[in-house]
Structure formats: C-alpha cells, structure tokens
Design a protein around this motif. Structure first.
Motif, short mmCIF file in Angstrom:
data_model
loop_
_atom_site.label_atom_id
_atom_site.label_comp_id
_atom_site.label_asym_id
_atom_site.label_seq_id
_atom_site.Cartn_x
_atom_site.Cartn_y
_atom_site.Cartn_z
N ASP A 185 61.21 37.68 45.10
CA ASP A 185 61.56 38.23 43.59
C ASP A 185 60.68 38.70 42.69
O ASP A 185 60.46 40.27 42.25
N VAL A 186 59.73 37.87 42.68
CA VAL A 186 58.84 38.10 41.78
C VAL A 186 57.14 38.82 43.14
O VAL A 186 56.56 37.21 44.11
N HIS A 187 56.60 39.47 43.18
CA HIS A 187 56.20 40.19 44.10
C HIS A 187 54.55 40.47 43.77
O HIS A 187 55.09 40.95 42.73
N LEU A 188 53.80 40.67 44.80
CA LEU A 188 52.51 41.41 44.72
C LEU A 188 53.08 42.67 45.14
O LEU A 188 53.37 43.70 45.66
N SER A 189 52.22 43.65 43.50
CA SER A 189 52.86 45.00 44.67
C SER A 189 50.63 45.76 44.52
O SER A 189 50.22 44.52 45.43
N ARG A 190 50.80 47.00 44.67
CA ARG A 190 49.19 47.20 46.11
C ARG A 190 48.53 46.81 44.89
O ARG A 190 48.45 47.55 43.66
N THR A 206 46.27 42.86 40.29
CA THR A 206 46.84 42.57 41.39
C THR A 206 47.90 42.93 40.35
O THR A 206 48.81 41.64 39.83
N PRO A 207 48.80 44.25 40.42
CA PRO A 207 50.10 44.35 39.69
C PRO A 207 51.25 43.29 40.23
O PRO A 207 51.16 43.22 41.44
N LEU A 208 52.26 43.11 39.24
CA LEU A 208 52.91 42.21 39.38
C LEU A 208 53.78 42.59 39.99
O LEU A 208 55.05 43.66 38.15
N SER A 209 55.45 42.74 40.28
CA SER A 209 56.45 42.75 40.14
C SER A 209 57.37 42.33 38.81
O SER A 209 58.47 43.02 38.05
N GLY A 210 57.13 41.42 38.38
CA GLY A 210 57.53 40.60 37.46
C GLY A 210 56.94 39.25 37.02
O GLY A 210 55.37 39.02 37.85
N ASP A 238 50.54 38.16 32.21
CA ASP A 238 49.94 39.75 32.39
C ASP A 238 49.88 40.43 34.21
O ASP A 238 50.47 39.89 34.93
N LEU A 239 51.30 41.62 33.71
CA LEU A 239 52.20 42.33 34.82
C LEU A 239 50.54 42.80 35.59
O LEU A 239 51.39 43.39 36.65
N ALA A 240 49.78 42.78 35.64
CA ALA A 240 48.54 43.08 35.89
C ALA A 240 47.26 42.15 36.13
O ALA A 240 46.28 42.91 35.31
N PRO A 241 47.38 41.79 35.54
CA PRO A 241 45.47 39.91 36.13
C PRO A 241 44.68 41.17 36.70
O PRO A 241 44.63 41.76 37.82
#
Length: 602
Positions: A185-190, A206-210, A238-241
């Motif tokens: 459900d909460v996962h890594l984006s590119r 590291t963008p995240l879906s949530g 943070d949505l993009a650590p």
C-alpha cells in the motif's frame, strides 16, 4: 515469482532496468486486436465484446513482427486480454504498466476505466487494486487513438499514406512492453539518483506513495567488491526523503568505460522489517561548461556523435530483441563514434541501460515533429506534459549528457508565434527545473528562441568540404553558422558564446546497388542529402573532408553525423537498414580517431 518462458514471450527482459522489483508478470505476446477505422468502437460495443484479430504485443500493428503489417491509417485500435492476477500477490496492490502507447490511450479493466494517457513516447501506470484482487481474472481493454490530423508529437512518422524523404512508416497503439507488478500500500516510487563527483557521493531522493509512522528508507550502494555506502532516513515525515551517500571507493563513469554502482533502496516499517525493495544503479560522473567547451568529469571530451533514429525493418520503432539495442551501440562504436543523438524518438529504457553500461554518450530528445498545422509548427501544452514524463523516467541515467526538447522549429522571431515561444520556453524551463545538472539545447537546429539556452547548434548539410569549413570559420569570432529560412527574417535569438556544435551534418547519400543505374539517375525510391556520391571512394573522401573540418575547429565541442543506418528510403547510413555492412567501417573509424583541436589543446 517466475514469468512465462522466454520462448513464449517476445521481449521478455525486465523493461525498467533502473527500478527493478523481483515480482512481475510480462504481458507481451498474443492479445486480441481490432482496427477501428472510424473511431466508433465505443459506440459499437468493442469495449464489451471479443475482438476479431490477434496481435503480438509489444509490436505495433504496422510492423511485421506484430503479425499484421497493416500500414494504412488507423484512427483507433483496440486490444483485449484476460490475465489472472497471481494469488501469491495477496495483500499487495497490483500495478499495470505500459512502456509506451501511441498516441491517446484509454484503459479499462473488467469494464471500469482505470487510466487515460496522451503521448506516444512516455510511460504510464494504472492501479488495478479497486477492480481486481490477486487470484482473480482481469480483462484488460485498451483503446489507442492515433488521428491522422492535428498537432501531435509523431517524431518521424509519415502523415502521408506512404513513406517519403526522411519520414517513415507510422506506429499506432502499444509499442513497448506491458507488465504487471505487485506493490505494498505504501511503496517506493522511482528513485532519483544524482552524482556528485566533487564530493565523491550520490544524492538519492526516494519518492513514496504515502507515509506511515515509524517507517524509514535505507539506501545501500555497492561496487564490484562490496558495499561502499549506506544511509538511512525517516520516511514518515517527508514524501521524498533525500539521502547523501559518501563513497568509500570511487570509480568514475567515463566515456567508453561505463562503471556502474549497484543501488538498493528499501522501505522499512516501524519494526525494521523490509516492506518494499527496488534495485537500481548509478554512474559517478559530472558535466560542466567552460567557455565553449563541454567537460565530462572536468575534462573536455570531443563528442563524436551519430544520429540514431531507432527504426528496425521488422519492428519499426520497437527493437526485435534486447540484443538488437545493444548491437546498434556496438556498430556505432565500431565506426568510431562515442555517442549518439537519439533523434525524434524517446528510446526504450533498455537502450539507455546498455549505453550506461558501455559508457556511451547520448542526448535525450523528444519526438516533437508532427506539430505542423500547415504553415508553421504549433506544439501544444501537452508536449510539456509528455516531456516531463520522459524526464522523470530518464533523469538518473548517466549516459545522458544533454537534453533536446525540440527539433528544427523554424518560425521567424519577429512574427512572435506566441504558442511556439511559450512551449519552447516552457519545455526549456521544465527541463532545467527537472534536471539542473545537464546542458539543454532549447531546439536543435534552426530556431533558437531561448536566449539563455546552454548550447547553440546548427544543422548543416553542405556536401563540399571546403565550403563547409568556410561556413563554420566564423565561430572563432562568435559569428557561427546559423540556420535560416527563405527571406531575411531572423529565426533565432543571437549567439552569445555558448558551446557550439553542428548537431546534424553529412547525410551522404550512397546506395552501392544503385550506383550507375537508371534508378540512380532518377532517384526514385531513394533519398538523401545533396548530390549522391558515385563511388564508395568518393563517399570516404567526402566523409573525411567534412569530419576533419569539424575536428579541426578549435571552437567546436562535438558533432553529430547523419546517420547510423539507412531507414527505409533514406539511404545515408553508415550501415544498411538491416545493419549489414555497406562501407569500409575501419576507414570511417580512422577518420574519427584523429584528435580534435580541443583535445590537443587541453
């Protein structure tokens, strides 16, 4: 999990090599298919019923490899396939990925619309989790509209019935890999990986879906001997650590030496358990501008580029195999080129993977041609949207050393063609915002409309070497050759001392089988630039003269020769369309092996 055996699935390799998950399902292979000549299929019930033909995905219906080879115009086409979502994916979301669909796609799953996407060169994804669960069947229906008229980013696809000059057979519908993958459900984006040569480090965003309380992101970088850096950051605020990883051992990515680090990104829950993993890679290299020089890792590298259009006789814009992508790079290097301008097409990501591994320099480009409405090019705001999707996909590939959003726009500056000016500037600014680390040329050849463009270039197909060298001699006085159109109206903003190169030259027209024949005299069914050479020896003399004029120009940072292979009727390649030998490649390599003036003075 396992996928179907390679002999049952065309293009079976993982299509996204810089963001790899272990669980996935390749959907290439036979799909139901139907041509919708009047784009009336929705009204006629094509979404609900079985389709009348079969096609082999990911090859476009115009191609031989699709099993159809239908080259007439198709206003719309439909695809249908039923697939069982693996039961082993229970507890995760199912994503459906399309590498590219030309041009305007709508996707339904079990009768419910799950995605719309415009643009034939960029990827998109649909989340199927609300419509189908693991262990259940998903009936996927795709409609791809490809209208004959209107402003559309077509690249080199012909808008006439047949091929002509430098325009080729069209591509409609799915032309890159389709696949499924499960994610939590909460996962890594590119991940976005930016090299920092000065500090021997990478920055990984590291963008995240949530976000969820207590979660963290861990990034591990390894070389061929083992781990060289590890860093962890909170992932709940943070949505993009962003993580900086300083390397214990430094290996530069160099032209011709594509050293790559492995990068693993992991998402951890509050208890430290890994909930998602993405494997990637990165190259440590820098790009800088010093006056008229473009530096790679702090030193000038003369860019001996070739124009690569990425067409294949049997697959059109889709390579028949992954090995065919690699082979094109090997053929280029064998002829003495150290890179390519990827022309009027956004190449499959697998091509960039091979370029990354081999240290092959490439300029990423958008396939913007097709925006003409008759008198002038009128790209739309959709071009900016599509280009941003391309940048998001490709920004971390070390082989890309520059960006080119547009090609050969030609309207006069004082006409103030507002839409062209807005889109040109919008694409330039979008590129610089998405990636400030690489140079950008606002539009390759002809009409430069952004004063601060990082690179200034021209396209010059003069075939006589002495005249060619003379046209380029003014660069030392900041008076370079600048493309013009008929009349005296300026089409470019003034040159202001940027790095300069001739990004298209040569295009020497040569077909050994036609030499001296009646067809040679009439030029029917064959096309190239300028006066066709009469012998192979004449080709080599002309190639050497044109190329040496560029190598000897101390104010030039590179060139791009047209082109790697013949493409259909355009017969000016170093190789034939089928990649077989056409010329003495060793002689071509020897010409290009001469040190450039900028290399001798550095």
């Amino acid at each position: 999990m396992s996928i179907s055996p390679a002999h049952e699935v065309p293009r079976p390799e993982y299509p996204r090599p810089q963001m790899v998950r272990q669980d996935w399902l390749n959907l290439n292979g036979p799909w139901q298919f139907e041509i919708d000549a009047g784009d009336s299929g929705l009204d006629r019930g094509l979404r609900e019923r079985e389709l009348s033909q079969t096609i082999t995905v990911p090859f476009a219906p115009e191609s031989e490899l699709s099993g159809l080879g239908h080259t007439d115009f198709m206003e719309a086409v439909w695809y249908r396939r039923t697939v069982t979502i693996p039961a082993a994916w229970a507890g995760r979301r199912t994503l459906l990925h399309f590498g590219a669909v030309d041009h305007d796609a709508t996707v339904w799953v079990n009768g419910v619309e799950v995605a719309r996407h415009r643009g034939g060169f960029s990827p998109f994804t649909a989340d199927l989790s609300e419509e189908v669960r693991p262990g259940e069947d998903a009936t996927i229906v795709v409609r791809a509209r490809d209208p004959r008229q209107g402003s559309q980013a077509r690249g080199k696809q012909s808008t006439r019935y047949g091929n002509y000059e430098c325009l080729y057979t069209r591509t409609t519908g799915i032309w890159q890999t389709v696949w499924l993958e499960p994610v939590p459900d909460v996962h890594l984006s590119r991940p976005r990986i930016t090299p920092d040569v000065a500090n021997s480090s990478f920055t990984v965003v590291t963008p995240l879906s949530g976000n969820r309380p207590g979660t963290s992101v861990r990034v591990t970088v390894s070389d061929r001997e083992g781990v060289v850096a590890t860093a962890t950051a909170r992932a709940d605020v943070d949505l993009a650590p962003s993580l900086r990883l300083e390397l214990d051992r430094v290996h530069l990515w160099e032209p011709g030496e594509g050293y790559l680090y492995d990068v693993r990104v992991q998402l951890l829950d509050a208890g430290g358990a890994v909930t998602d993993t993405v494997d990637s890679y990165a190259g440590l290299r820098s790009i800088a501008i010093d006056g008229k020089r473009v530096l790679i890792n702090g030193r000038p590298v003369f860019q001996r580029l070739v124009l690569d259009q990425g067409y294949y006789p049997d697959g059109l814009m889709t390579a028949p195999t992954d090995a065919a992508l690699l082979r094109d790079i090997e053929l280029s290097v064998a002829a003495g080129f150290n890179g390519a301008r990827l022309h009027q097409k956004v190449f499959e990501e697998r091509f960039l993977y091979h370029a990354d591994r081999l240290g092959y320099l490439v300029w990423g480009e958008f396939g913007d041609w097709g925006a003409s409405t008759g008198h002038e090019q009128q790209p739309t705001a959709s071009f900016i949207t599509q280009w941003l999707e391309v940048l998001e996909r490709d920004v971390s590939h070390p082989s890309i050393i520059g960006w080119c959003p547009l090609n050969e726009t030609s309207e006069a500056i004082h006409d103030r063609v507002a839409q062209l000016d807005d889109v040109t500037r919008g694409m330039y600014l979008a590129t610089k915002l998405a990636d400030p680390t690489r140079p950008v040329v606002d539009a390759s050849g002809y009409s430069h409309r952004v004063p601060e463009t990082d690179i200034y270039d021209s396209h010059n197909y003069e075939q006589e070497p002495t005249a060619f060298a003379g046209q380029l001699s003014g660069l030392s006085k900041n008076e370079p050759f600048v493309n013009t159109t008929s009349g005296d109206r300026p089409i470019s903003v003034p040159y202001r001392g940027q790095p300069y190169f001739v990004s298209e030259y040569g295009g020497i027209w040569w077909n050994p089988e036609l030499a001296g024949t009646e067809q040679d005299a009439t030029r029917v069914g064959s096309w190239g630039y300028g006066q066709r050479v009469r012998t192979e020896e004449e080709f080599h003399v002309r190639f050497a003269g044109l190329t040496e004029a560029l190598l000897e120009n101390a104010d030039m940072f590179g060139y791009c020769y047209t082109q790697l292979t013949d493409v259909f009727q355009e017969e000016n390649g170093i190789y034939r369309f089928d990649r077989s030998s056409k010329l003495d490649v060793e002689r071509i390599r020897q010409v290009q092996s001469q040190p450039a003036a900028t290399e001798r003075s550095s």
